[in-house]
Design a protein around this motif. Sequence first.
Motif, PDB file in Angstrom:
ATOM      1  N   THR A 299       0.815  -1.215   0.000  1.00 42.49           N
ATOM      2  CA  THR A 299       0.000   0.000   0.000  1.00 42.49           C
ATOM      3  C   THR A 299       0.852   1.270   0.000  1.00 42.49           C
ATOM      4  O   THR A 299       0.316   2.379   0.086  1.00 42.49           O
ATOM      5  CB  THR A 299      -0.948   0.028   1.217  1.00 42.49           C
ATOM      6  OG1 THR A 299      -0.176  -0.093   2.425  1.00 42.49           O
ATOM      7  CG2 THR A 299      -1.966  -1.094   1.149  1.00 42.49           C
ATOM      8  N   ALA A 300       2.174   1.133  -0.100  1.00 38.81           N
ATOM      9  CA  ALA A 300       3.072   2.292  -0.087  1.00 38.81           C
ATOM     10  C   ALA A 300       2.806   3.195  -1.291  1.00 38.81           C
ATOM     11  O   ALA A 300       2.682   2.716  -2.424  1.00 38.81           O
ATOM     12  CB  ALA A 300       4.530   1.833  -0.099  1.00 38.81           C
ATOM     13  N   GLY A 301       2.706   4.486  -1.061  1.00 38.44           N
ATOM     14  CA  GLY A 301       2.585   5.452  -2.148  1.00 38.44           C
ATOM     15  C   GLY A 301       1.235   5.486  -2.835  1.00 38.44           C
ATOM     16  O   GLY A 301       1.106   6.103  -3.894  1.00 38.44           O
ATOM     17  N   LEU A 302       0.179   4.884  -2.242  1.00 38.08           N
ATOM     18  CA  LEU A 302      -1.133   4.851  -2.909  1.00 38.08           C
ATOM     19  C   LEU A 302      -1.933   6.138  -2.710  1.00 38.08           C
ATOM     20  O   LEU A 302      -2.888   6.392  -3.450  1.00 38.08           O
ATOM     21  CB  LEU A 302      -1.954   3.651  -2.422  1.00 38.08           C
ATOM     22  CG  LEU A 302      -1.871   2.384  -3.285  1.00 38.08           C
ATOM     23  CD1 LEU A 302      -0.454   1.886  -3.440  1.00 38.08           C
ATOM     24  CD2 LEU A 302      -2.760   1.281  -2.703  1.00 38.08           C
ATOM     25  N   GLY A 303      -1.578   6.946  -1.689  1.00 39.03           N
ATOM     26  CA  GLY A 303      -2.250   8.221  -1.481  1.00 39.03           C
ATOM     27  C   GLY A 303      -3.751   8.090  -1.345  1.00 39.03           C
ATOM     28  O   GLY A 303      -4.253   7.398  -0.461  1.00 39.03           O
ATOM     29  N   LYS A 304      -4.494   8.740  -2.261  1.00 39.11           N
ATOM     30  CA  LYS A 304      -5.953   8.750  -2.176  1.00 39.11           C
ATOM     31  C   LYS A 304      -6.575   7.376  -2.417  1.00 39.11           C
ATOM     32  O   LYS A 304      -7.768   7.180  -2.174  1.00 39.11           O
ATOM     33  CB  LYS A 304      -6.523   9.746  -3.179  1.00 39.11           C
ATOM     34  CG  LYS A 304      -6.211   9.418  -4.643  1.00 39.11           C
ATOM     35  CD  LYS A 304      -6.671  10.538  -5.547  1.00 39.11           C
ATOM     36  CE  LYS A 304      -6.300  10.269  -7.010  1.00 39.11           C
ATOM     37  NZ  LYS A 304      -6.689  11.385  -7.891  1.00 39.11           N
ATOM     38  N   TYR A 305      -5.764   6.432  -2.877  1.00 39.17           N
ATOM     39  CA  TYR A 305      -6.273   5.081  -3.118  1.00 39.17           C
ATOM     40  C   TYR A 305      -5.947   4.123  -1.962  1.00 39.17           C
ATOM     41  O   TYR A 305      -6.119   2.910  -2.097  1.00 39.17           O
ATOM     42  CB  TYR A 305      -5.673   4.514  -4.407  1.00 39.17           C
ATOM     43  CG  TYR A 305      -6.083   5.247  -5.654  1.00 39.17           C
ATOM     44  CD1 TYR A 305      -7.376   5.113  -6.161  1.00 39.17           C
ATOM     45  CD2 TYR A 305      -5.190   6.072  -6.331  1.00 39.17           C
ATOM     46  CE1 TYR A 305      -7.761   5.785  -7.317  1.00 39.17           C
ATOM     47  CE2 TYR A 305      -5.560   6.750  -7.480  1.00 39.17           C
ATOM     48  CZ  TYR A 305      -6.851   6.601  -7.968  1.00 39.17           C
ATOM     49  OH  TYR A 305      -7.234   7.254  -9.113  1.00 39.17           O
TER      50      TYR A 305
END
Length: 476
Positions: A396-402
């Motif tokens: 889930t690293a770097g998914l931001g709004k997702y």
Amino acid sequence: MENKSNSTNLPALYTLMTVWFFWSFVAASNGILIPLFKEKFELQQWQAQLVDFAFYAAYFVGSVLYLLLSSIMKTDILNKIGYKNGIIYGLIISAVGSLIFYPAAETKSYFLLLTALFVVGLGFSLQQTATQPFMIALGPPETGATRINLGGAVNNFGGTIGPLIVSYAIFGSISPEAALSATIESVKVPYLLLGGLFVLVAVFFWISKLPRITNDEHVEAGLGALKYPQLILGMSAIFVYVGVEVTIGSNLPEYLKETQGLVSSQVSKYVSLFWGSMMVGRWTASVGNFGLSDSIKKILWVVVPFVAFGIVLYVNSIMSGDVSDLYPYGFCVIVMIVSFFMAKEKPVRTLLIYTGVGAIMTLIGVFTEGKIALFSLISGGLFCSILWPSIFSLGTAGLGKYTNQGSAFMIMMILGGAIIPVLQGVIADTVGIQTSYLLAVACFAYLFWFGIRVQQVLRKQNIDFDKEVANVKGGH
């Protein structure tokens, strides 16, 4: 996320940890239900493994429903209702599933018993989808894995005592005669009590003062999270990881029956040791949450695993009497301690070392006999213990709004716990239970490859958790 602090909200973290207890309590107790149902319903090994299929398939179905409803409503459901309410609703669903055990046992319906487990798992799916990003959001994202490990420490205490309590409630003792006298109706009372506990914890969460943490970026419904290759890799890794963890423990009673001559009332000690091994590993990893000096941490990395192992022995001695035959397992604990020191609390490094050692130990379990083989297979619990948070945080690293959407996709892949144990059951019915554990070796090998590949993908996005962890330590 709303929480921008570099420190961890500890009161909220400790509250969230309470719900983790039940996930492993129920999952580990399936290892007691499987041999009981196999004997009483006269099932083949793969059919008995449908217990796990029903329970873990619920995670997949729950996540699909979550994503579909979010898409239909054009909003992220958890972002709308809040993580706290998501956990409360999940607990209520699990309580309903526990209550279904009563009519299922009364009618001696295997299908209805599987349905009850499915509904319990459906509630767990929502709880986990809400809880894990909640815990990551309570502090710096690069240390999210250590917070999840702390929840895992509580989780696997539930897994340690679950098989013992449920076995005692069903069989009354560990004698061979107890296995003969137990009936399907024996599951009614323990699962009714469990349903009551789910309701009490839901009330506890309702009155608790948890912060309202949501994703404050614009959240898009749909499948946008799937454009991130780290999520796709993470989903496959969660599938394989949960599969190997569950299949080792769930096929263990049949292994004990075939190779050690035990009956269903006598297996709880070893099932508990497997899930207790998960606790040993996670308690060790959770030491990093308390802001201790490096020297104190290193001392505790040796002391804590043996304290946890001592607790496993103690709770087993209460239920099973003599546990001196488990003492040699301490050697496996030493191997895990050495592995942990080598991993240096870095997510990718941890994955590579633990999956590599896990594969080697499982191979020893397949190709040797007696207690060496048994303990080598059980040690899979030690080397699965802290893989989940590494995989989850990397995926889930770097998914931001997702992030919420990605979390739901990751939880969906708990489906591996439904598929892989049944697959091992099919293999066991064909070539024998011990040889079937080569499937676990293949799973560890895949997870080793995942560790290498996901690091390459994240570095292209300028994300390097191993390096960030090192920088955080340097900042101390």
